[in-house]
Design a protein around this motif. Structure first.
Motif: not given
Length: 407
Positions: A23-27, A50, A71, A75
């Motif tokens: 996901t965009p939340e890095l999950v 995560y 990361e 990003r």
């Protein structure tokens, strides 16, 4: 005879090589069979967690950079909406059978965006090529030679990182030039008799400078034309188109009979400007003698009028397609709205209120609440408050232009 439907979930899990969805939340939201097998993790140890809680850097190696590099790549994908190929990474992984022991691993990741219909990143495909055994086999075959190979791979990795850094610096310079160009073409209002505030808030990310603009033109008598617009696209090209259309609308507003006619003229002109397709704009002509607002919109979000008592009225009675969208010329509509002294007119672009996965009415309601709550502020502090209230704390992914005018 109809063809059988393709089971894309089964296809995903059968893909050769390590592939996961983030996901965009890095999950982690999914991972195929090879990813689970080669990472040594069970499905329940990944899904919903995560990324860097599952795969942190080796705490025993102060030089470990795998997490930081990965990361940064993810990003970049989120900010740019473009694929990012990473250089070979050493990324030690904690043994699932022997907690506290870390296994030396070499991965070559590729991160790619999955976009929705609006071009926003909703998922990321995280593909990893596991090359640890290749490195180990070459070391066993020729000890010294393998160390030379590792050094060469590391050197090439560093060279690729340096190239990527130079590219990012070039993108940053492009952003600076575009911002300077926009700043030169979007001057502060020079009004003799009226209180007004203007703001331009660029999006986060090196390539996200867009084509948003605003304009305020004093007309003969107690009249004024106020407009905002949004060019589709990013970077210097969008900023250049923005300058042409803003200048054209400013000139047309001075000689036209009203905002609809001014937008008609600019719509015809936009057909000859490359990159002007689907540009939206809204223009409001203010007459202080009759206390009326005459407005017309070319596919743009409605301006808002906040009354002294707190009522918020959206000027949505004269909306038409974006500039140059019709194959044949058709007269644009316009409408009127009365105002009282002390009311406030607000024009804005979509970056101020739109959010991913959210209906536009939710953003308009959020704007109305903020305007009603802070309506007694003068234009300058009200403009600052609206940006603080409405823009995400982490920064917007789209530019926002704003005009606040006390009527």
């Amino acid at each position: 005879m109809s063809e059988a439907a393709i089971d894309y979930r089964a296809v995903f899990h059968a893909l050769p090589g390590m592939v996961a969805l983030l996901t965009p939340e890095l999950v982690y939201t999914d991972a195929n069979a090879d990813f689970l097998r080669q990472s040594g993790r069970r499905r329940e140890e990944l899904i919903g967690r995560y990324l860097f809680d599952v795969f942190p850097d080796n705490p025993n190696d102060p030089t470990a950079t795998g997490s930081r590099n990965l990361e940064a790549s993810l990003r970049r994908v989120l900010a740019s909406g473009e694929r990012d190929t990473m250089a070979l990474q050493r990324y030690d992984v904690e043994s699932p059978e022997r907690p506290g022991e870390w296994e030396e691993r070499y991965w070559s990741p590729i991160n790619a965006p999955v976009l929705d219909v609006d071009g926003r990143v909703v998922l990321m495909v995280h593909r990893v090529e596991e090359v640890t055994e290749l490195i180990r086999a070459r070391r066993r075959a020729a000890g010294t030679r393998s160390r030379v190979l590792e050094a060469e791979l590391y050197t090439r990795s560093r060279e690729l990182q340096e190239v990527n850094e130079r590219l990012r610096e070039a993108h940053a310079r492009e952003r600076e030039v575009a911002l300077a160009l926009q700043d030169a073409m979007l001057p502060a209002p020079n009004l003799l008799h009226h209180q007004a505030a203007v703001r331009y808030q660029p999006a986060v990310g090196a390539l996200n400078v867009c084509g948003d603009w605003y304009d305020l033109v004093e007309l003969p008598g107690e009249r004024m034309a106020v407009a905002v617009g949004d060019v589709v696209g990013h970077g210097l090209a969008a900023a250049g188109v923005m300058g042409q259309l803003r200048s054209a609308l400013s000139a047309a507003s001075r000689v036209s009979a009203g905002p609809a006619q001014a937008l008609e003229v600019v719509g015809l002109y936009s057909r000859s400007v490359e990159g002007a397709e689907s540009t939206t704009a809204v223009s409001v002509h203010i007459d202080w003698t009759t206390h009326t607002l005459t407005y017309s919109s070319a596919g743009h979000l409605p301006p808002a009028v906040v009354r002294a008592g707190g009522e918020v009225v959206f000027l949505d009675g004269a909306t038409d397609p974006p500039l140059g969208a019709r194959p044949e010329h058709v007269a644009r509509p316009q409408d009127r709205q009365t105002f009282a002294s002390g009311d406030t007119l607000v024009l804005y672009t979509d970056g101020l209120i739109e959010r991913r996965h959210e209906d536009i009415d939710v953003g308009l309601a959020r704007l109305a609440r903020s305007l009603a709550a802070h309506r007694r502020l003068a234009p300058e502090p009200l403009a600052d408050t609206l940006l603080l209230d409405l823009l995400p704390a982490a920064g917007a992914t789209d530019d926002a232009a704003l005009v606040v005018l006390r009527l």
